[in-house]
Design a protein around this motif. Structure first.
Motif, PDB file in Angstrom:
ATOM      1  N   MET A 176      23.546 -26.519  18.061  1.00 47.39           N
ATOM      2  CA  MET A 176      24.559 -27.051  17.160  1.00 47.39           C
ATOM      3  C   MET A 176      24.266 -26.654  15.708  1.00 47.39           C
ATOM      4  SD  MET A 176      26.777 -28.610  19.043  1.00 47.39           S
ATOM      5  CE  MET A 176      27.664 -29.831  18.078  1.00 47.39           C
ATOM      6  N   GLU A 177      22.980 -26.615  15.357  1.00 50.72           N
ATOM      7  CA  GLU A 177      22.607 -26.173  14.019  1.00 50.72           C
ATOM      8  C   GLU A 177      23.031 -24.723  13.806  1.00 50.72           C
ATOM      9  OE1 GLU A 177      20.998 -27.728  11.533  1.00 50.72           O
ATOM     10  OE2 GLU A 177      20.368 -29.613  12.433  1.00 50.72           O
ATOM     11  N   ALA A 178      22.878 -23.903  14.843  1.00 47.15           N
ATOM     12  CA  ALA A 178      23.257 -22.493  14.738  1.00 47.15           C
ATOM     13  C   ALA A 178      24.755 -22.345  14.517  1.00 47.15           C
ATOM     14  CB  ALA A 178      22.832 -21.742  15.999  1.00 47.15           C
ATOM     15  N   LEU A 179      25.546 -23.164  15.209  1.00 48.80           N
ATOM     16  CA  LEU A 179      26.997 -23.126  15.013  1.00 48.80           C
ATOM     17  C   LEU A 179      27.363 -23.572  13.601  1.00 48.80           C
ATOM     18  CD1 LEU A 179      28.425 -24.649  18.331  1.00 48.80           C
ATOM     19  CD2 LEU A 179      28.420 -22.251  17.639  1.00 48.80           C
ATOM     20  N   ALA A 180      26.661 -24.589  13.112  1.00 42.71           N
ATOM     21  CA  ALA A 180      27.018 -25.165  11.817  1.00 42.71           C
ATOM     22  C   ALA A 180      26.634 -24.271  10.648  1.00 42.71           C
ATOM     23  CB  ALA A 180      26.343 -26.534  11.652  1.00 42.71           C
ATOM     24  N   LYS A 181      25.484 -23.619  10.745  1.00 41.17           N
ATOM     25  CA  LYS A 181      24.922 -22.980   9.561  1.00 41.17           C
ATOM     26  C   LYS A 181      24.792 -21.467   9.652  1.00 41.17           C
ATOM     27  CE  LYS A 181      22.190 -27.158   8.795  1.00 41.17           C
ATOM     28  NZ  LYS A 181      20.852 -27.701   8.549  1.00 41.17           N
ATOM     29  N   GLY A 182      24.753 -20.926  10.858  1.00 39.61           N
ATOM     30  CA  GLY A 182      24.607 -19.480  10.984  1.00 39.61           C
ATOM     31  C   GLY A 182      23.211 -18.977  10.706  1.00 39.61           C
ATOM     32  N   GLY A 183      22.227 -19.893  10.617  1.00 38.59           N
ATOM     33  CA  GLY A 183      20.869 -19.480  10.306  1.00 38.59           C
ATOM     34  C   GLY A 183      20.252 -18.588  11.360  1.00 38.59           C
ATOM     35  N   PHE A 184      20.577 -18.842  12.620  1.00 36.63           N
ATOM     36  CA  PHE A 184      20.017 -18.022  13.696  1.00 36.63           C
ATOM     37  C   PHE A 184      20.491 -16.581  13.572  1.00 36.63           C
ATOM     38  CE2 PHE A 184      18.663 -21.911  15.525  1.00 36.63           C
ATOM     39  CZ  PHE A 184      17.740 -21.617  16.521  1.00 36.63           C
ATOM     40  N   GLN A 185      21.787 -16.403  13.321  1.00 43.96           N
ATOM     41  CA  GLN A 185      22.313 -15.047  13.192  1.00 43.96           C
ATOM     42  C   GLN A 185      21.687 -14.319  12.006  1.00 43.96           C
ATOM     43  OE1 GLN A 185      24.157 -17.905  13.590  1.00 43.96           O
ATOM     44  NE2 GLN A 185      26.212 -17.416  14.333  1.00 43.96           N
ATOM     45  N   VAL A 186      21.533 -15.036  10.885  1.00 42.76           N
ATOM     46  CA  VAL A 186      20.915 -14.424   9.702  1.00 42.76           C
ATOM     47  C   VAL A 186      19.473 -14.029  10.019  1.00 42.76           C
ATOM     48  CG1 VAL A 186      20.075 -14.884   7.366  1.00 42.76           C
ATOM     49  CG2 VAL A 186      22.397 -15.544   8.012  1.00 42.76           C
ATOM     50  N   GLY A 187      18.756 -14.900  10.720  1.00 40.22           N
ATOM     51  CA  GLY A 187      17.381 -14.593  11.087  1.00 40.22           C
ATOM     52  C   GLY A 187      17.282 -13.359  11.968  1.00 40.22           C
ATOM     53  N   GLU A 188      18.201 -13.240  12.929  1.00 39.62           N
ATOM     54  CA  GLU A 188      18.182 -12.078  13.816  1.00 39.62           C
ATOM     55  C   GLU A 188      18.566 -10.806  13.078  1.00 39.62           C
ATOM     56  OE1 GLU A 188      17.093 -11.908  16.938  1.00 39.62           O
ATOM     57  OE2 GLU A 188      16.535 -14.019  16.746  1.00 39.62           O
ATOM     58  N   LEU A 189      19.529 -10.904  12.154  1.00 45.72           N
ATOM     59  CA  LEU A 189      19.905  -9.732  11.363  1.00 45.72           C
ATOM     60  C   LEU A 189      18.738  -9.285  10.483  1.00 45.72           C
ATOM     61  CD1 LEU A 189      22.003  -7.677  10.452  1.00 45.72           C
ATOM     62  CD2 LEU A 189      22.866  -9.365   8.805  1.00 45.72           C
ATOM     63  N   ALA A 190      18.017 -10.249   9.927  1.00 39.19           N
ATOM     64  CA  ALA A 190      16.855  -9.915   9.105  1.00 39.19           C
ATOM     65  C   ALA A 190      15.840  -9.105   9.908  1.00 39.19           C
ATOM     66  CB  ALA A 190      16.212 -11.185   8.554  1.00 39.19           C
ATOM     67  N   LYS A 191      15.637  -9.477  11.152  1.00 37.27           N
ATOM     68  CA  LYS A 191      14.695  -8.733  12.003  1.00 37.27           C
ATOM     69  C   LYS A 191      15.167  -7.305  12.223  1.00 37.27           C
ATOM     70  CE  LYS A 191      13.428 -12.946  14.528  1.00 37.27           C
ATOM     71  NZ  LYS A 191      13.568 -13.664  15.828  1.00 37.27           N
ATOM     72  N   LEU A 192      16.483  -7.130  12.372  1.00 33.27           N
ATOM     73  CA  LEU A 192      17.009  -5.779  12.600  1.00 33.27           C
ATOM     74  C   LEU A 192      16.804  -4.884  11.391  1.00 33.27           C
ATOM     75  CD1 LEU A 192      20.352  -6.560  14.493  1.00 33.27           C
ATOM     76  CD2 LEU A 192      18.137  -5.931  15.456  1.00 33.27           C
ATOM     77  N   TYR A 193      16.744  -5.487  10.208  1.00 32.21           N
ATOM     78  CA  TYR A 193      16.476  -4.703   9.002  1.00 32.21           C
ATOM     79  C   TYR A 193      15.002  -4.273   8.932  1.00 32.21           C
ATOM     80  CZ  TYR A 193      21.068  -6.044   7.122  1.00 32.21           C
ATOM     81  OH  TYR A 193      22.423  -6.210   6.911  1.00 32.21           O
ATOM     82  N   TYR A 194      14.161  -4.879   9.784  1.00 31.72           N
ATOM     83  CA  TYR A 194      12.749  -4.494   9.899  1.00 31.72           C
ATOM     84  C   TYR A 194      12.504  -4.110  11.362  1.00 31.72           C
ATOM     85  CZ  TYR A 194      12.065  -6.612   5.309  1.00 31.72           C
ATOM     86  OH  TYR A 194      12.141  -6.910   3.968  1.00 31.72           O
ATOM     87  N   PRO A 195      12.959  -2.921  11.784  1.00 33.35           N
ATOM     88  CA  PRO A 195      12.929  -2.552  13.207  1.00 33.35           C
ATOM     89  C   PRO A 195      11.514  -2.320  13.745  1.00 33.35           C
ATOM     90  CG  PRO A 195      13.661  -0.705  11.866  1.00 33.35           C
ATOM     91  CD  PRO A 195      13.560  -1.878  10.948  1.00 33.35           C
ATOM     92  N   ASP A 196      11.440  -2.283  15.080  1.00 36.52           N
ATOM     93  CA  ASP A 196      10.197  -1.971  15.807  1.00 36.52           C
ATOM     94  C   ASP A 196       9.140  -3.053  15.662  1.00 36.52           C
ATOM     95  OD1 ASP A 196      11.322   0.537  16.535  1.00 36.52           O
ATOM     96  OD2 ASP A 196      10.704   1.368  14.589  1.00 36.52           O
ATOM     97  N   GLY A 197       9.575  -4.287  15.463  1.00 32.00           N
ATOM     98  CA  GLY A 197       8.619  -5.383  15.391  1.00 32.00           C
ATOM     99  C   GLY A 197       8.329  -5.983  16.752  1.00 32.00           C
ATOM    100  N   VAL A 198       7.286  -6.793  16.815  1.00 32.73           N
ATOM    101  CA  VAL A 198       6.882  -7.493  18.039  1.00 32.73           C
ATOM    102  C   VAL A 198       7.151  -8.973  17.841  1.00 32.73           C
ATOM    103  CG1 VAL A 198       4.994  -8.007  19.627  1.00 32.73           C
ATOM    104  CG2 VAL A 198       5.078  -5.783  18.455  1.00 32.73           C
ATOM    105  N   GLU A 199       7.877  -9.584  18.763  1.00 32.66           N
ATOM    106  CA  GLU A 199       8.206 -11.006  18.632  1.00 32.66           C
ATOM    107  C   GLU A 199       7.183 -11.871  19.345  1.00 32.66           C
ATOM    108  OE1 GLU A 199      11.855 -14.096  18.466  1.00 32.66           O
ATOM    109  OE2 GLU A 199      12.224 -11.976  18.817  1.00 32.66           O
ATOM    110  N   VAL A 200       6.703 -12.894  18.660  1.00 35.29           N
ATOM    111  CA  VAL A 200       5.814 -13.885  19.244  1.00 35.29           C
ATOM    112  C   VAL A 200       6.682 -15.006  19.807  1.00 35.29           C
ATOM    113  CG1 VAL A 200       3.963 -15.535  18.814  1.00 35.29           C
ATOM    114  CG2 VAL A 200       3.955 -13.319  17.649  1.00 35.29           C
ATOM    115  N   ARG A 201       6.723 -15.097  21.108  1.00 39.13           N
ATOM    116  CA  ARG A 201       7.606 -16.062  21.758  1.00 39.13           C
ATOM    117  C   ARG A 201       6.827 -17.290  22.224  1.00 39.13           C
ATOM    118  NH1 ARG A 201      12.447 -13.560  22.644  1.00 39.13           N
ATOM    119  NH2 ARG A 201      12.430 -11.265  22.570  1.00 39.13           N
ATOM    120  N   GLY A 202       7.563 -18.349  22.472  1.00 35.49           N
ATOM    121  CA  GLY A 202       6.947 -19.560  22.984  1.00 35.49           C
ATOM    122  C   GLY A 202       6.783 -20.625  21.923  1.00 35.49           C
TER     123      GLY A 202
END
Length: 630
Positions: A38-64
């Motif tokens: 619901m926060e993602a729908l309200a604010k768009g922060g998730f999309q901005v975060g993912e776009l930021a990662k695309l501007y820094y390609p070839d990174g490794v994501e730490v999941r969990g």
């Protein structure tokens, strides 16, 4: 182990006592919501975060989510000479952070914190400081930037503690309103969904190489200077009492780890506390705070000064409205020729009724009649639903440009009979709706010269913003549409301002001048005025309650709270108008759904917007002194 994370640190900056109440859902009532979807729908922060990662390609994501495992994985990755890490997990004693993007080059680390807040990258260096202080060569972070800058300062501090051998350069990456998207469908590359454990996830669609993304619409600004001033205590913001930044971090972390309450000062900021609720089953954090400062349970039922409409500041020991008198409050006379209550008179009216325990309404029927005599029939009542998103849908659009995706229209004749005259909605993903929106609205309203009503300034603001968009467009009828919009709107700019011959009437302003009911608690919002008016007529005070919820698991007040905590810095007015509608629109734009699901949401939006304009009709009828039905 309870770690002070960046979200908990941000909470402590607002009020350290909240650290004791938070994350105790079975003990303390909490009107906020911990739902990333619901926060993602309200604010768009998730999309901005993912776009930021695309501007820094070839990174490794730490999941969990496991603190120890993610920390171990991050340490292993940082042994590489050069590496880009997404969601790097950094731990030091009882401090823990996740960094959006971490770029390590040798002994240098760039810490990039992505936010959906908008800014102007070209002027940020001065916008970040309180201007009055800056003129005196003093440095204090501007209030609207404090949560974001101190967030980065906290992360930088923890990273420095964990890895003192590295040089850390902090960056804040935000949606830059100076920039224009050069590709279509940028927003649609990021679909919000949930994984098998119901955790929010973003699915990346289509090509995401740098050339496909087009001109960047996020800007990363080096905030080393301001972060350094915070760390060395030459930045003047008060954090907690006399504690400097580093001591405050240690103080907050220690109390949070041990689950010990910090007793903070109480003031008008308590008004909007998420732990101030009407829940009868759980503890009320707001009440506990004020009890700790000497208030009794009986006193907590009184009306606080800060709950008044534009209430004065707490005056020494006068914290309740009943303690105020005419010496605490200046009531101003109207200027000649001005009708109705001015702000100070309305404030005094509210205060006087509270002091005298007078629950009766104030209705200036003579003043209403004078006002209503100036209107031209048929009357038109309109309401807009709009959205402003960080990542533009279309090329040529900037972050947080206004998008008007829906309107409803009711019409009333001179005899008081009314009907739903029309509506319009756009639900197509990726469509820029504004120009077709105006064409449809124009078609609805251009057939007569009747008075047009809005409630609050939102509709005027939206149409004024669409004028700017039309001026920059190649629409063949742009001049015609601009000319028409100017006939029903106003713009108070000294240069290039206007006021249309048929300028919309703000029904909210009519209420402010001529009507007050104590049950509105001083608010002039339609969600408070409508129930009071309907109750006076013996009608159901909550007609919205009979409509199916757009979001089954969340009521309107919860959604409103999410929207009030919006990160964008834009649309403050918008967020008080149709938070649920805005989120439903986002749901249709940014999630995968069936045609049937889309149809049901569309129908729900139409029903709610239709009721919004009918609510205006009901208020108008009551003020007019009629009880007509359609």
């Amino acid at each position: 182990m309870r770690y002070l994370t960046k979200s908990r640190f941000k909470m402590a900056l607002e009020c350290p006592t909240k650290l004791y109440y938070t994350k105790k859902p079975k003990e303390y009532a909490d009107s906020s919501i911990d739902d990333p979807f619901m926060e993602a729908l309200a604010k768009g922060g998730f999309q901005v975060g993912e776009l930021a990662k695309l501007y820094y390609p070839d990174g490794v994501e730490v999941r969990g989510l496991d603190f120890d495992k993610t920390w171990e994985e991050t340490q292993a990755l940082l042994k590489n000479e050069n590496v880009i890490i997404y969601e790097a997990a950094i731990k030091y004693k009882n401090l823990f952070i996740r960094i959006d993007v971490l770029k390590k080059t040798g002994k240098k680390i760039e810490l990039i914190e992505a936010k959906s807040k908008s800014f102007s990258g070209s002027t940020f260096a001065t916008d970040v400081w309180q201007k009055a202080k800056l003129k005196k060569n003093e440095y204090q972070v501007a209030s609207d930037w404090k949560p974001y800058i101190f967030d980065v300062a906290f992360q930088t501090y923890v990273l420095n503690l964990a890895f003192p051998e590295f040089t850390v350069i902090p960056f804040l990456m935000c949606a830059d309103k100076d920039l224009v998207a050069s590709s279509d469908g940028l927003n649609q590359k990021f679909l919000i969904g949930k994984d098998e454990k119901s955790r929010t996830k973003i699915t990346i669609m289509g090509k995401t190489d740098l050339s496909s993304l087009g001109t960047p619409i996020l800007t990363a600004v080096d905030v080393s200077e301001v972060v350094s001033k915070i760390h060395n205590n030459t930045e003047e913001s008060e954090i907690y009492g006399e504690l400097n930044f580093k001591d405050a971090v240690a103080f907050f972390a220690d109390h949070y780890e041990r689950d010990v309450r910090i007793v903070s000062e109480v003031d008008k900021a308590c008004k909007g506390c998420e732990f101030r609720t009407d829940d009868k089953k759980l503890k009320n954090g707001f009440n506990e705070c004020w009890k700790a400062h000497g208030l009794s349970a009986e006193e907590l039922n009184k009306t606080f000064v800060f709950d008044m409409w534009y209430g004065p500041k707490v005056l020494n020991d006068k914290i309740f409205v009943e303690d105020l008198d005419e010496n605490d409050f200046e009531v101003k006379e109207n200027e000649p020729g001005v009708d109705g209550l001015n702000r100070s008179q309305r404030q005094w009216l509210q205060m006087d009724k509270i002091i005298r325990d007078d629950g009766s309404e104030h209705k200036d029927q003579d003043g209403i009649n004078r006002e209503f005599s100036t209107y031209t029939f048929p009357l038109h009542f309109i309401d807009f639903e709009t959205s402003m998103v960080a990542i533009p849908f279309n090329k040529g659009r900037r972050p947080y440009e206004q998008m008007a995706f829906q309107f409803s229209h009711h019409e009333m004749d001179k005899d008081g009979k009314y009907h739903h005259a029309g509506e319009w909605i756009s639900t197509t993903p990726g469509e820029f709706p504004n120009f077709n929106f105006v064409r449809a609205l124009k078609k609805q309203l251009e057939n007569d010269n009747g008075t047009i009503f809005r409630y609050s300034n939102h509709e005027n603001t939206v149409l004024s913003q669409i004028i700017v968009q039309l001026q920059k467009s190649l629409e063949p009828d742009r001049e015609e549409l601009i000319s028409w919009i100017k006939t029903i709107t106003k713009n108070n700019d000294k240069v290039g301002g206007w006021k249309g011959d048929r300028c919309m009437v703000d029904l909210c302003e009519v209420v402010k001048k001529f009507y007050y009911h104590p049950e509105t608690h001083g608010s002039n919002s339609i969600k408070y005025v409508l129930p009071a008016v309907l109750k006076m007529q013996g009608k159901d005070p909550d007609p919205y309650g009979s409509l199916p919820a757009i979001f089954r698991d969340y009521d309107a007040s919860t959604i409103d709270f999410i929207m009030k905590n919006d990160d964008s810095g834009d649309g403050g007015e918008q967020l008080s108008n149709g938070g649920a509608a805005m989120m439903a629109y986002a749901l249709m734009q940014f999630t995968e759904m069936s045609d049937e699901e889309r149809r049901l949401i569309k129908e729900a939006l139409l029903r709610y917007c239709k009721l919004d304009t009918e609510a205006m009709v009901w208020i108008y009828q009551y003020l007019r002194g009629t009880n007509d039905d359609k």
